[in-house]
Design a protein around this motif. Sequence first.
Motif, PDB file in Angstrom:
ATOM      1  N   VAL A   3      12.976 -53.250  57.526  1.00 19.70           N
ATOM      2  CA  VAL A   3      13.851 -52.448  56.682  1.00 19.70           C
ATOM      3  C   VAL A   3      14.886 -53.372  56.058  1.00 19.70           C
ATOM      4  O   VAL A   3      15.575 -54.106  56.753  1.00 19.70           O
ATOM      5  CB  VAL A   3      14.556 -51.343  57.497  1.00 19.70           C
ATOM      6  CG1 VAL A   3      15.485 -50.536  56.625  1.00 19.70           C
ATOM      7  CG2 VAL A   3      13.530 -50.443  58.176  1.00 19.70           C
ATOM      8  N   GLY A   4      14.979 -53.336  54.739  1.00 22.91           N
ATOM      9  CA  GLY A   4      15.951 -54.165  54.047  1.00 22.91           C
ATOM     10  C   GLY A   4      15.432 -55.556  53.776  1.00 22.91           C
ATOM     11  O   GLY A   4      14.246 -55.837  53.847  1.00 22.91           O
ATOM     12  N   ASP A   5      16.355 -56.459  53.482  1.00 17.80           N
ATOM     13  CA  ASP A   5      16.010 -57.832  53.131  1.00 17.80           C
ATOM     14  C   ASP A   5      15.860 -58.670  54.402  1.00 17.80           C
ATOM     15  O   ASP A   5      16.739 -59.437  54.772  1.00 17.80           O
ATOM     16  CB  ASP A   5      17.095 -58.425  52.221  1.00 17.80           C
ATOM     17  CG  ASP A   5      16.709 -59.786  51.687  1.00 17.80           C
ATOM     18  OD1 ASP A   5      15.499 -60.091  51.615  1.00 17.80           O
ATOM     19  OD2 ASP A   5      17.622 -60.550  51.346  1.00 17.80           O
ATOM     20  N   ARG A  21       6.818 -53.021  54.974  1.00 18.26           N
ATOM     21  CA  ARG A  21       8.178 -53.029  54.423  1.00 18.26           C
ATOM     22  C   ARG A  21       8.542 -51.591  54.084  1.00 18.26           C
ATOM     23  O   ARG A  21       7.820 -50.917  53.353  1.00 18.26           O
ATOM     24  CB  ARG A  21       8.256 -53.903  53.178  1.00 18.26           C
ATOM     25  CG  ARG A  21       8.097 -55.355  53.490  1.00 18.26           C
ATOM     26  CD  ARG A  21       8.790 -56.213  52.443  1.00 18.26           C
ATOM     27  NE  ARG A  21       8.914 -57.564  52.934  1.00 18.26           N
ATOM     28  CZ  ARG A  21       9.930 -57.994  53.673  1.00 18.26           C
ATOM     29  NH1 ARG A  21      10.900 -57.182  53.987  1.00 18.26           N
ATOM     30  NH2 ARG A  21       9.968 -59.239  54.086  1.00 18.26           N
ATOM     31  N   ALA A  22       9.641 -51.134  54.635  1.00 19.52           N
ATOM     32  CA  ALA A  22      10.041 -49.741  54.485  1.00 19.52           C
ATOM     33  C   ALA A  22      10.173 -49.328  53.025  1.00 19.52           C
ATOM     34  O   ALA A  22       9.787 -48.214  52.649  1.00 19.52           O
ATOM     35  CB  ALA A  22      11.351 -49.482  55.228  1.00 19.52           C
ATOM     36  N   GLU A  23      10.688 -50.220  52.188  1.00 14.85           N
ATOM     37  CA  GLU A  23      10.909 -49.852  50.787  1.00 14.85           C
ATOM     38  C   GLU A  23       9.604 -49.671  50.006  1.00 14.85           C
ATOM     39  O   GLU A  23       9.603 -49.128  48.910  1.00 14.85           O
ATOM     40  CB  GLU A  23      11.821 -50.855  50.084  1.00 14.85           C
ATOM     41  CG  GLU A  23      11.347 -52.274  50.088  1.00 14.85           C
ATOM     42  CD  GLU A  23      11.821 -53.076  51.301  1.00 14.85           C
ATOM     43  OE1 GLU A  23      11.622 -54.292  51.271  1.00 14.85           O
ATOM     44  OE2 GLU A  23      12.349 -52.509  52.264  1.00 14.85           O
ATOM     45  N   ASP A  24       8.484 -50.114  50.576  1.00 14.92           N
ATOM     46  CA  ASP A  24       7.193 -49.961  49.903  1.00 14.92           C
ATOM     47  C   ASP A  24       6.476 -48.659  50.259  1.00 14.92           C
ATOM     48  O   ASP A  24       5.385 -48.398  49.754  1.00 14.92           O
ATOM     49  CB  ASP A  24       6.267 -51.134  50.262  1.00 14.92           C
ATOM     50  CG  ASP A  24       6.795 -52.464  49.756  1.00 14.92           C
ATOM     51  OD1 ASP A  24       7.603 -52.457  48.806  1.00 14.92           O
ATOM     52  OD2 ASP A  24       6.390 -53.498  50.299  1.00 14.92           O
ATOM     53  N   HIS A  25       7.068 -47.864  51.157  1.00 12.44           N
ATOM     54  CA  HIS A  25       6.416 -46.646  51.639  1.00 12.44           C
ATOM     55  C   HIS A  25       7.418 -45.509  51.737  1.00 12.44           C
ATOM     56  O   HIS A  25       8.599 -45.731  51.988  1.00 12.44           O
ATOM     57  CB  HIS A  25       5.794 -46.888  53.020  1.00 12.44           C
ATOM     58  CG  HIS A  25       4.835 -48.024  53.031  1.00 12.44           C
ATOM     59  ND1 HIS A  25       3.527 -47.901  52.649  1.00 12.44           N
ATOM     60  CD2 HIS A  25       4.997 -49.337  53.350  1.00 12.44           C
ATOM     61  CE1 HIS A  25       2.920 -49.066  52.746  1.00 12.44           C
ATOM     62  NE2 HIS A  25       3.799 -49.961  53.160  1.00 12.44           N
ATOM     63  N   SER A  26       6.929 -44.296  51.604  1.00 12.37           N
ATOM     64  CA  SER A  26       7.796 -43.127  51.777  1.00 12.37           C
ATOM     65  C   SER A  26       8.067 -42.937  53.272  1.00 12.37           C
ATOM     66  O   SER A  26       7.298 -43.420  54.117  1.00 12.37           O
ATOM     67  CB  SER A  26       7.116 -41.875  51.218  1.00 12.37           C
ATOM     68  OG  SER A  26       6.058 -41.476  52.075  1.00 12.37           O
TER      69      SER A  26
END
Length: 62
Positions: A3-5, A21-26
């Motif tokens: 999660v995050g950078d 990577r959390a930002e790539d998935h709902s």
Amino acid sequence: MLVGDVRVAPEILDPAIGYLRAEDHSPTELAARLAQRVTSPAARTAGARDFGAVAHDLAASL
């Protein structure tokens, strides 16, 4: 799940380990993937371990 950078040094990951990577998935997709992992036959037969013991073993192996 990252999660995050966050960057993980490749030398500390086994080649068989994958991550999301959390930002790539709902949130729904992430929850489904996590549920899939913790309810898999491999997870059921692995047995529970104390998190502190796991972290200790990991630190000792580095």
